[in-house]
Structure formats: C-alpha cells, structure tokens
Design a protein around this motif. Sequence first.
Motif, PDB file in Angstrom:
ATOM      1  N   ASP A 109       0.759  -1.164   0.211  1.00  0.00           N
ATOM      2  CA  ASP A 109      -0.357  -0.104   0.093  1.00  0.00           C
ATOM      3  C   ASP A 109       0.723   1.270   0.063  1.00  0.00           C
ATOM      4  O   ASP A 109       0.723   2.129  -1.012  1.00  0.00           O
ATOM      5  N   ALA A 112       1.791   2.136  -3.346  1.00  0.00           N
ATOM      6  CA  ALA A 112       1.587   2.583  -4.263  1.00  0.00           C
ATOM      7  C   ALA A 112       1.111   4.092  -3.689  1.00  0.00           C
ATOM      8  O   ALA A 112       0.546   4.465  -5.294  1.00  0.00           O
ATOM      9  N   HIS A 113       0.883   4.315  -2.986  1.00  0.00           N
ATOM     10  CA  HIS A 113       1.009   5.457  -2.786  1.00  0.00           C
ATOM     11  C   HIS A 113       2.192   6.523  -2.897  1.00  0.00           C
ATOM     12  O   HIS A 113       1.467   7.731  -4.118  1.00  0.00           O
ATOM     13  N   THR A 137     -12.440   4.249  -2.070  1.00  0.00           N
ATOM     14  CA  THR A 137     -11.580   3.334  -1.198  1.00  0.00           C
ATOM     15  C   THR A 137      -9.947   3.836  -1.164  1.00  0.00           C
ATOM     16  O   THR A 137      -9.083   3.927  -0.548  1.00  0.00           O
ATOM     17  N   ALA A 138      -9.876   3.656  -2.505  1.00  0.00           N
ATOM     18  CA  ALA A 138      -8.559   3.798  -2.463  1.00  0.00           C
ATOM     19  C   ALA A 138      -7.422   5.158  -2.962  1.00  0.00           C
ATOM     20  O   ALA A 138      -6.618   5.453  -2.535  1.00  0.00           O
ATOM     21  N   ALA A 141      -7.232   6.343   0.402  1.00  0.00           N
ATOM     22  CA  ALA A 141      -6.348   6.079   1.529  1.00  0.00           C
ATOM     23  C   ALA A 141      -5.247   6.945   1.098  1.00  0.00           C
ATOM     24  O   ALA A 141      -4.490   7.105   1.812  1.00  0.00           O
ATOM     25  N   LYS A 142      -4.494   6.896   0.021  1.00  0.00           N
ATOM     26  CA  LYS A 142      -4.450   7.803  -0.741  1.00  0.00           C
ATOM     27  C   LYS A 142      -3.768   9.083  -0.676  1.00  0.00           C
ATOM     28  O   LYS A 142      -3.124   9.653   0.016  1.00  0.00           O
ATOM     29  N   LYS A 144      -5.244   9.814   2.220  1.00  0.00           N
ATOM     30  CA  LYS A 144      -4.618  10.234   3.477  1.00  0.00           C
ATOM     31  C   LYS A 144      -3.521   9.876   3.436  1.00  0.00           C
ATOM     32  O   LYS A 144      -3.099  10.649   4.401  1.00  0.00           O
TER      33      LYS A 144
END
Lengths: 282, 435
Positions: A109, A112-113, A137-138, A141-142, A144
């Motif tokens: 994750d 991914a960020h 959501t994805a 999340a990034k 955030k």
Amino acid sequence: MEKVDNYGLSYQETKTDKEKSKTYHIDKFQKPKARTMLKIENLHAKVEDNDILKGLNIEVKAGEVHAIMGPNGAGKSTFASVVAGNENYEVTEGSITLEGEDLTELDPDERAHKGVFLSFQYPVEIPGVSVTNFIKTAINAKRKAQGLEDMPAAEMLKKIKEKSALLEIKRDFLSRSLNEGFSGGEKKRNEIFQMAMLEPKLAILDETDSGLDIDALRIVANGVNKLKSDDNAVVVITHYQRLLDYIVPDYVHVLADGKIVKSGGKELALELEEKGYDWIVK
Amino acid sequence: MSLQDKLAAAFQENSTNAAVQNHKKEAFNAFAQQGFPTTKDEEWKYTSLRNVLKNEYGIAPAKTADVSAKSIQPYLVSGVDSYKLIFVDGVFQETLSDESDEFSVQLLSKAIEDSKNNEIFKQQYNSLAKGVSSLSDLNTAFAQEGVLIQVAKSKVVSKPIEILYLASGESSALLLQPRNLILIAENAQAKFIERHQSLTDIATFNNVVTEVFVGKNAIFDLYKIQNDKENASLVDATLVAQEKDTVASVFTFSFGGKLTRNNLSFFQNGTGCESNLNGVTILEGDQLVDNHTLVAHKSPDCTSNETYKGIYGGKATGVFNGKVIVDQIAQRINAYQQNDSVLLSDTATINSKPQLEIFADDVKCSHGCTIGQLDKSALFYMQQRGIPPKEAQALLMFAFCADAVEDIKIPALKQKINTMVADKLGVSMDFDEIE
C-alpha cells in the motif's frame, strides 16, 4: 539573467527589492530532461526456495514505455509482483527505486501511495464491494497517506464519469461487485479504469492483453495511451507483439531465467514474434 | 448453595392472576426437575453455562441505582427518533421513558392485575414459551417485570419502539429475567429495537423471554443489539407466532458479552407468511455466541429467509443451529438458510449445524454453510491499490456481512450497526459512504 530550472527549462530571473520572479519565455521552451522513474539494480528474488529473479537490471525514464517479453517461467509475473511488494516473494539482493526512493522495505500500500500501479494478470474478485466504492476507498486511502482530505464527492463523481467514458465502461457496471462474474475483457478494462483513476507514476501491465479480443484490446490500449505523459512511465509485460502495435514501446526487453538477456527498440518485438525466443535463450 | 437451590428457596406463589399463577407453578416444577441445561443436552452441546452459573447472583436486586438520562445515551441508537422504554435492574424508569398514543404499553406486573387482559393471559401468555427449555420455564416462574405492548388493528407505529434493559449492579452479581409480550393486531405495523446492557463490570445473567403474536397481514420487525460488557451473559428466547399474510423479521447483531444464547423461533400458523432471520456476529477473546433458530413451517405457501454471518477471532466460539420443520400440510413453501463464517485465528471455533425436518413433498428448502479464512490474494490486490492492510481486511469483512445488514429498514440504525462493525474491526471507516 537566464537560468535553467530543475526540469531543464530556461527562464529569466528578475530581482526587485522585494522579491525574485521567474519569467519563462515560451519560445525558449525545451523538452525537459527525462527523470528516472523506475530503477532496478541486480534484483534477486525467490518464492519459497526457488530463485526466480537472478540479477535483473532495468531503468525506465519518465515518458517512456518499456515492454518486457520472454518465454513462460522466465520471471515476468514475478518481476511485477516484486515491484508491487507481494510478500509471497522474498527479495534477497538488489534494489528497486522509484524516482530515487528505495521501495524494497515498503509495504504494497505504501508503494501504491508512491505511485506504483500493477494491472493484475488475474484480477481478484471481491464480492460485496462495488467498483465505485472500491476505487473511492483506494483514492481516499492514498490521499490520507499524503495528508489530504477525502476527495469531494462531486469531484470524485466527475472523475469517475470521465475515466469510465474513456474505457467505454457503462454506468451499471460501476455498481457491480468488483470483478465478480466479470468477463476477461471486463476485468482488464476495469484494471485500466482504476489506473486512470489513481494516476500512477509507474504502471506495470501484467499480460493485460491475455484473454482480450481485438476490440477490447483497442479500448484498453487507447486508455493506456491517453494516460501516458511525460510525467509517468509504463512497463508492459506481454507474450505477444500484437499489444505493442497499439501501445508502442520505446524499448523492448527479453527476460529469460530471471535476467534481462536482450534489449532493443520496438522492432525487437517483431523479430521475437517471428523467430521465437530460442535464438536468444539457449 | 447452588443457584438452583437458591432459586428454589426464593420461589413464591404470589400472583394475583390465577392463569399466571398456574403457569408459574408448572414452570417452576418443570425447572426444578430439569435444572439448568448442561452440555449433555443435545441442544446445549457446544454451549456450557458452567462458568456463567458459578457467580453468586442476587435474585432480587437489592436497590436500584439512580441512572441518569445521560448515562444511558451511549446505549440508545443515536439519530433514531424512537419511543423509549427504559428498565434498570428490572424496574421501569418512567422519567426516562416515552409515552405514546400509537400503541399501549403496560408493565407486566400491572398488566397481570388488569382484568381487561384476562383473555391475553389465558390464551397467549406463555403459550409459545411453555416447556421450550428449562430456562424459559425459569423465566416464567420468576419473571417480575417486562412489558405488555399492544398495537391496535391497522395502526402503523410511526417510530421504532426502543426497549433498553440496563443492569446497574455495583456490588453483587445480578440475575435478571425480563418477560415481554407483544401483540401486533391485524394489519398493524411496528418496529422494535432491543438491548440488554450492563452499566458496570459486575457479572450479570439475563434470562429473557419475549413472546410475539403477529395478527393477520401485520408487519413486525425486531432488531436485537448485543454488545454487552465482558462479564455479562444473555440467554434469550424470542418466539414469534405469525398469522396469515404476515411478515416478521428479527435481526440479531452480536458483538459483545461473555456468553450469548439466542433461541429464536418462528411459527407460521397461516398461509402466505414470510419470516426473515438475519444475524451478524463479530467476536474476539473468549466470547461465545450461540444462535439457535427454529422456523416451523406449519402452513402452505410461506417463505423463510435466514442469513447468519460470523467473524471469529481470538479464542471466540460461534454456534449456529438452524432448525427448519416443514409440516406435511406446508406445501409450496420456500425455506432458505445460509450460515457463513470466517475464522481469523487458529484458536477460534464455529459449530454450524443445519437441521431440516421435511414432511411435505412439494417444497423448496435450501441450506448452505461456509467456513473460511481471509483471502490473502484479495488483501494483496486491495493493498496494491493503496488500501492499508487493516482497512482492506475491514472492507472484506464488511462486504462479507453486507447481506445480513442491508435489509435494516431504519437508516440511522443501519449507520449505528455499520459504526459498531467498524469499531469491532478496529478501523474508523465510514462504511455508510461505501454503500
């Protein structure tokens, strides 16, 4: 006085008493020097006790498309999984950097960020989570992780609309459970839709062409081409040259037995299509 | 002195209502004979009351603590405009409760004395619960308080009726035995939210019986929220008798407590009935939740839908026993049952048992049971898209439970349950937005 900025663009700097200001001259615009996006050096990786990658090197610059081809079992999918951080694979040696930043110790994750995106060869079905909700959501999340607020709903909606149109995805498709009961073509289109939404810096497309008919292939390739920019890079993993008619690579690499054994321009792909791999891989 | 001996010593034949007095006597004798169930009883094979019965329970609470409106707030469903009925240690709290002209509420103790209700206590009271188990008999013998709720013919109660049973025991363990009787008359509709909650860490044992009679063409919904403290145990028997063309739904959300046993029974006494049973259980530590359900298909052309989802971590134990009886007369019924469980640890347990007894030949009965672990490849896929592992896991779990949550008809309650699920899964996600 004339200066050159970090991106290789020249500009005029004027100093007044209070502030410095930059004036760019449109006629003096040059193509910026490409930055290195992905750099992999001497990468060794194993799954359980099997060594799969045995000293892989590759450098991908911003704005470039690289194709990785090779026979079955060469380590192509392992390469994709290792860059994405799949914990089933253990990196035993070497380094992976994205824009100079070491990725090897980061979780999937976190990678991914930083901008890594993997289009899965076999996208996983997630019952009960709709395409829209998943991507929301994805994205959030990034955001955030980057210290940003959630994307405003209106902006999200607009983006979803725009990107789904690009991939010719229908509205009702977006409310279906992620990948559940999707055809092969729908799954791959959905992968590229997610890529379009997440705007990665490095996209690795793992056999995105497998199971696609020519129409779906065109849509997917068109999507990828639209997303390509001087600010990102694409690595295409494929068995067949056909995809490369649509997503034209700057470089083609042959991966065999865990290493890049030959690199060339796009004409190499045609040669491989014609002659197979035997002449390279002994 | 064992709890059973203590109860025997405390038993009094003191009811002013002859019918009720009779029930009490019979029930006490039945309980005295059988005692508390043990794991030797087939119905209690996986659920042992031993640890629950060890405590020194006070049978009649000595003095009821003062409970403020503020202290009960966390246990009400915020954002739901409801008619509240609040009990503390079995005593009704008039100042904390609401009145309404949409339905009638009587305290059980008052209702028994009211001659208007003579028929009800002769006909309906204890007609479903009698002899069902020694614990429901125990309740019948000792029940002091509870509610008699009546919704009149064709009346649609506009707000949910929220019943909160609080335990405030500060020094000694408490045995509480509320008894409810709910009568929904023909063509009426009402929704209920029910919760048993300890305010302290003292051991409590709630032994509850609720009988519900749903009149022709009426609709009844009951939402049970079970998220009690770790020293609190609950044995609940909810029995629902349905007349022709009724819809009855009971949702059971079990997130807390030490031991929770739900005995949920539906009796389809008329044609065209629909019974819905949904459950979500999320447990950790050494908690236990046992869902024992019974759907008695006694009439033709009825349906029943049963969806139970469970997530078990730590050393938690789940039990699901889904009994469906289809009488010979109950042709063309459709009975659906599904129990899905996820075990998050090697030490968690689920015992799942469908139990179908079918005596009719033109019926559709399906049942399914799955037990699984988290899908690692799905977790990697989600992580690759930037969703951190904890959130990814929660999202998968939430999706897993969604079937059993989506039918909640009260939006604010749905939000509350979603928040509770997020809380149990250790994330601060707004699942509501995800929907």
